[in-house]
Design an enzyme around this catalytic site. Structure first.
Site, mmCIF file in Angstrom:
data_model
loop_
_atom_site.group_PDB
_atom_site.id
_atom_site.type_symbol
_atom_site.label_atom_id
_atom_site.label_comp_id
_atom_site.label_asym_id
_atom_site.label_seq_id
_atom_site.Cartn_x
_atom_site.Cartn_y
_atom_site.Cartn_z
ATOM 1 N N THR A 57 0.823 -1.205 0.000
ATOM 2 C CA THR A 57 0.000 0.000 0.000
ATOM 3 C C THR A 57 0.856 1.253 0.000
ATOM 4 O OG1 THR A 57 -1.671 -1.226 1.243
ATOM 5 C CG2 THR A 57 -1.908 1.164 1.192
ATOM 6 N N TYR A 148 6.284 -12.072 4.340
ATOM 7 C CA TYR A 148 5.157 -11.406 3.682
ATOM 8 C C TYR A 148 4.617 -12.342 2.606
ATOM 9 C CZ TYR A 148 2.553 -7.441 1.621
ATOM 10 O OH TYR A 148 1.580 -6.601 1.150
ATOM 11 N N LYS A 178 2.758 -11.963 7.683
ATOM 12 C CA LYS A 178 1.562 -11.275 7.216
ATOM 13 C C LYS A 178 1.031 -12.077 6.043
ATOM 14 C CE LYS A 178 -0.331 -7.214 4.918
ATOM 15 N NZ LYS A 178 -0.064 -5.899 4.258
ATOM 16 N N ILE A 221 -2.545 -6.477 9.526
ATOM 17 C CA ILE A 221 -1.773 -5.410 8.885
ATOM 18 C C ILE A 221 -2.506 -5.146 7.585
ATOM 19 C CG2 ILE A 221 0.476 -4.644 8.032
ATOM 20 C CD1 ILE A 221 1.724 -6.997 9.630
#
Length: 320
Positions: A57, A148, A178, A221
């Protein structure tokens, strides 16, 4: 605060709600740490326990190595606690990943979020193990690594077998994950396999926050936390009951609103309209700002979700 299913999640470094923070940009497309820090401070004051900066993001892979360092240093210089930030440091190459991880440690960050090397597709688990072994050996500890898992973007998923192998080979170094796969069964499998040993599983999807907390995960998250963190904080604090259920409904609705248009420019539009700061619409290509029609549509969707005006952004502050 009610206990997590696994009490060891109380020791999670980033337990709770973490926004995947938008990166503010100046008109010339350079990072604007001062504007970003204003938003980061608001997030920490309105439901966020931590901040995932320089992730998807935050357009990290549209920024250069020095720009990523500039953002992190700028946030710290503007008063954002390094300990609250989990910067993304994963790149497609080993040396930059190591350099960014060491830089984050030097700034005082407690953990970093690391993508797999994503340019070459379909690497073997042996290849990924060798890569992360090099990262861990070259960084030398002192900062927690979070994997990730975002296969839709990276095209390189983390298997349970690979995670298990890394945890056994480097105990305490790989602290969590995540999972932005959107596959709750995958998140649950990670919790079942590893959370008993303190492995922190964070959902990348707002709609799963209440559920993942109940089942032993550490929190979330998420991108939509840029605007819905107030309700995420309620879910994390209350866990169950009418107030938590109502807040979770807002999280789910705002996630759907956020993804009703291109995600990153849509969130920039929400923050721009909420703060009155035109700069939030500035975005690096290949991303483009929303059209006026798209902007009106996403604003209406957030209104329908019951999330606007954003708590804590008063008319006076929006005009500032």
């Amino acid at each position: 605060m009610p206990a997590c299913k696994d009490a060891r999640m109380q020791d999670a470094l980033f337990g709770g709600v973490n926004a995947a923070v938008l990166t503010a940009l100046a008109p010339d497309l350079s990072p604007d740490p001062a504007l970003m820090a204003t938003h980061a401070a608001w997030l920490l004051a309105h439901g966020c326990n931590g901040l995932g900066v320089l992730g998807t993001t935050g357009e990290a892979n549209s920024l250069g190595l020095q720009e990523r360092k500039q953002v992190l240093e700028g946030l710290v210089a503007h008063g954002i606690p390094a300990a609250a930030m989990m910067p993304g440091t994963g790149t497609a190459n080993l040396t930059d990943t190591v350099e960014l991880t060491l830089h984050a440690r030097a700034q005082g960050c407690r953990g970093v979020l690391v993508l797999p090397p994503f340019y070459y597709k379909s690497p073997s688990d042996d290849g990924l193990f060798a890569y992360f072994s090099e990262v861990l050996q070259r960084t030398g500890g002192g900062i927690a690594l979070y994997l990730y898992n975002f296969p839709q973007q990276s095209a390189v998923p983390f298997s349970l077998a690979l995670i298990e192998r890394l945890l056994k080979a480097y105990p305490g170094a790989i602290r969590g994950v995540k999972d932005s796969s959107g596959d709750y069964a995958n998140m649950k499998a990670m919790i079942d396999a590893f959370a008993g040993d303190g492995f922190e599983v964070y959902s990348g999807s707002d709609e799963y926050l209440q559920r993942i907390l109940a089942e032993g995960g550490a929190g979330c998250i998420t991108a939509a936390s840029n605007g819905n963190s107030h309700w995420g904080g309620i879910v994390y604090a209350k866990r169950t009951g009418p107030e938590a259920d109502a807040a979770q409904a807002v999280l789910t609705a705002t996630r759907r609103a956020a993804t009703s248009v291109p995600l990153i420019p849509g969130l920039r539009e929400i923050i721009a309209r909420s703060t009155g700061q035109e700069g939030w619409r500035t975005i690096r290509p290949p991303h483009l700002p929303l059209t006026r029609e798209q902007g009106d549509a996403v604003w209406a969707a957030w209104q329908a979700a019951g999330a606007l005006p954003l708590p804590g952004l008063t008319p006076a502050r929006r005009a500032a």
